[in-house]
Motif scaffolding. Sequence first.
Motif, PDB file in Angstrom:
ATOM      1  N   MET A  25       0.838  -1.211   0.000  1.00 29.28           N
ATOM      2  CA  MET A  25       0.000   0.000   0.000  1.00 29.28           C
ATOM      3  C   MET A  25       0.871   1.258   0.000  1.00 29.28           C
ATOM      4  N   ASN A  26       2.010   1.216   0.671  1.00 25.43           N
ATOM      5  CA  ASN A  26       2.920   2.362   0.642  1.00 25.43           C
ATOM      6  C   ASN A  26       3.461   2.612  -0.756  1.00 25.43           C
ATOM      7  N   LYS A  27       3.774   1.535  -1.495  1.00 26.64           N
ATOM      8  CA  LYS A  27       4.237   1.694  -2.877  1.00 26.64           C
ATOM      9  C   LYS A  27       3.161   2.358  -3.730  1.00 26.64           C
ATOM     10  N   PHE A  28       1.930   1.869  -3.604  1.00 22.25           N
ATOM     11  CA  PHE A  28       0.820   2.442  -4.372  1.00 22.25           C
ATOM     12  C   PHE A  28       0.629   3.914  -4.017  1.00 22.25           C
ATOM     13  N   THR A  29       0.619   4.221  -2.729  1.00 16.56           N
ATOM     14  CA  THR A  29       0.415   5.595  -2.270  1.00 16.56           C
ATOM     15  C   THR A  29       1.506   6.517  -2.793  1.00 16.56           C
ATOM     16  N   LYS A  30       2.737   6.042  -2.822  1.00 16.85           N
ATOM     17  CA  LYS A  30       3.865   6.841  -3.322  1.00 16.85           C
ATOM     18  C   LYS A  30       3.646   7.231  -4.782  1.00 16.85           C
ATOM     19  N   HIS A  31       3.293   6.256  -5.609  1.00 15.51           N
ATOM     20  CA  HIS A  31       3.092   6.530  -7.034  1.00 15.51           C
ATOM     21  C   HIS A  31       1.832   7.359  -7.271  1.00 15.51           C
ATOM     22  N   TYR A  32       0.787   7.105  -6.505  1.00 15.03           N
ATOM     23  CA  TYR A  32      -0.442   7.883  -6.638  1.00 15.03           C
ATOM     24  C   TYR A  32      -0.196   9.348  -6.265  1.00 15.03           C
ATOM     25  N   ARG A  33       0.500   9.583  -5.170  1.00 11.44           N
ATOM     26  CA  ARG A  33       0.805  10.962  -4.750  1.00 11.44           C
ATOM     27  C   ARG A  33       1.668  11.678  -5.785  1.00 11.44           C
ATOM     28  N   GLU A  34       2.638  10.953  -6.338  1.00 13.84           N
ATOM     29  CA  GLU A  34       3.505  11.539  -7.373  1.00 13.84           C
ATOM     30  C   GLU A  34       2.665  12.032  -8.550  1.00 13.84           C
ATOM     31  N   PHE A  35       1.716  11.227  -8.987  1.00 20.24           N
ATOM     32  CA  PHE A  35       0.840  11.618 -10.101  1.00 20.24           C
ATOM     33  C   PHE A  35      -0.119  12.724  -9.676  1.00 20.24           C
ATOM     34  N   ARG A  36      -0.656  12.628  -8.473  1.00 15.66           N
ATOM     35  CA  ARG A  36      -1.643  13.608  -7.995  1.00 15.66           C
ATOM     36  C   ARG A  36      -1.046  15.006  -7.888  1.00 15.66           C
ATOM     37  N   ARG A  37       0.243  15.093  -7.595  1.00 14.84           N
ATOM     38  CA  ARG A  37       0.902  16.405  -7.520  1.00 14.84           C
ATOM     39  C   ARG A  37       0.935  17.084  -8.882  1.00 14.84           C
ATOM     40  N   GLU A  38       0.945  16.282  -9.941  1.00 17.77           N
ATOM     41  CA  GLU A  38       1.045  16.823 -11.294  1.00 17.77           C
ATOM     42  C   GLU A  38      -0.308  17.030 -11.965  1.00 17.77           C
ATOM     43  N   GLY A  39      -1.365  16.396 -11.473  1.00 22.80           N
ATOM     44  CA  GLY A  39      -2.678  16.538 -12.107  1.00 22.80           C
ATOM     45  C   GLY A  39      -3.653  15.482 -11.625  1.00 22.80           C
ATOM     46  N   ARG A  40      -4.609  15.172 -12.485  1.00 21.94           N
ATOM     47  CA  ARG A  40      -5.635  14.179 -12.170  1.00 21.94           C
ATOM     48  C   ARG A  40      -5.124  12.777 -12.497  1.00 21.94           C
ATOM     49  N   VAL A  41      -5.760  11.788 -11.860  1.00 19.85           N
ATOM     50  CA  VAL A  41      -5.319  10.403 -12.034  1.00 19.85           C
ATOM     51  C   VAL A  41      -6.521   9.518 -12.349  1.00 19.85           C
ATOM     52  N   ALA A  42      -6.379   8.704 -13.385  1.00 21.45           N
ATOM     53  CA  ALA A  42      -7.371   7.680 -13.697  1.00 21.45           C
ATOM     54  C   ALA A  42      -6.771   6.338 -13.275  1.00 21.45           C
ATOM     55  N   ILE A  43      -7.545   5.571 -12.514  1.00 21.96           N
ATOM     56  CA  ILE A  43      -7.054   4.309 -11.976  1.00 21.96           C
ATOM     57  C   ILE A  43      -7.923   3.164 -12.486  1.00 21.96           C
ATOM     58  N   GLY A  44      -7.280   2.090 -12.898  1.00 21.93           N
ATOM     59  CA  GLY A  44      -7.984   0.881 -13.292  1.00 21.93           C
ATOM     60  C   GLY A  44      -7.319  -0.310 -12.641  1.00 21.93           C
ATOM     61  N   ARG A  45      -8.102  -1.348 -12.441  1.00 26.04           N
ATOM     62  CA  ARG A  45      -7.512  -2.540 -11.840  1.00 26.04           C
ATOM     63  C   ARG A  45      -8.175  -3.786 -12.386  1.00 26.04           C
TER      64      ARG A  45
END
Length: 153
Positions: A25-45
């Motif tokens: 979960m920390n890995k996911f949060t790190k990458h999500y925050r990195e993207f969120r700082r730059e703009g919007r994020v679309a997530i699929g799973r």
Amino acid sequence: MNTMAIIIFGFFAFVLQYILTFLQMNKFTKHYREFRREGRVAIGRYSGVVRAGVIVLFLIDGKGVIKKGKYVQGVTVFAGYKDINKSFTGKYVGGLTQEDCKAAHYSKSLTQAVMDARNNYNIITSGGTLPERKSPFGRLLDMFKFRSVKKDN
């Protein structure tokens, strides 16, 4: 004595699972925050039962155009995030197709995750809410309910 050993083993297995899930979960949060700082994020799973599961993150601008993307695919918590092929850069996330994924030579599970990101984006931008997914245990119960109903008829 064997009972005590089983209880201790179970406790350590639970603690190990908790630690590994926390790291994932920390890995996911790190990458999500990195993207969120730059703009919007679309997530699929895509949750694989037999195949490896996949999570896709797309960094998108205000119009839904993909700037960059990352994905993680694997069976264990040790899977690492990888950059998505540059062929998606500049494309509208709401208009991605399975042919786009085939052109990039993506696996079926990665293609399903990309399609999920597209569907999630389209639902959110149209003002809807994402349906809550059932847990694996809930899906298993539904399978048994369906089979028992089928046998009764």
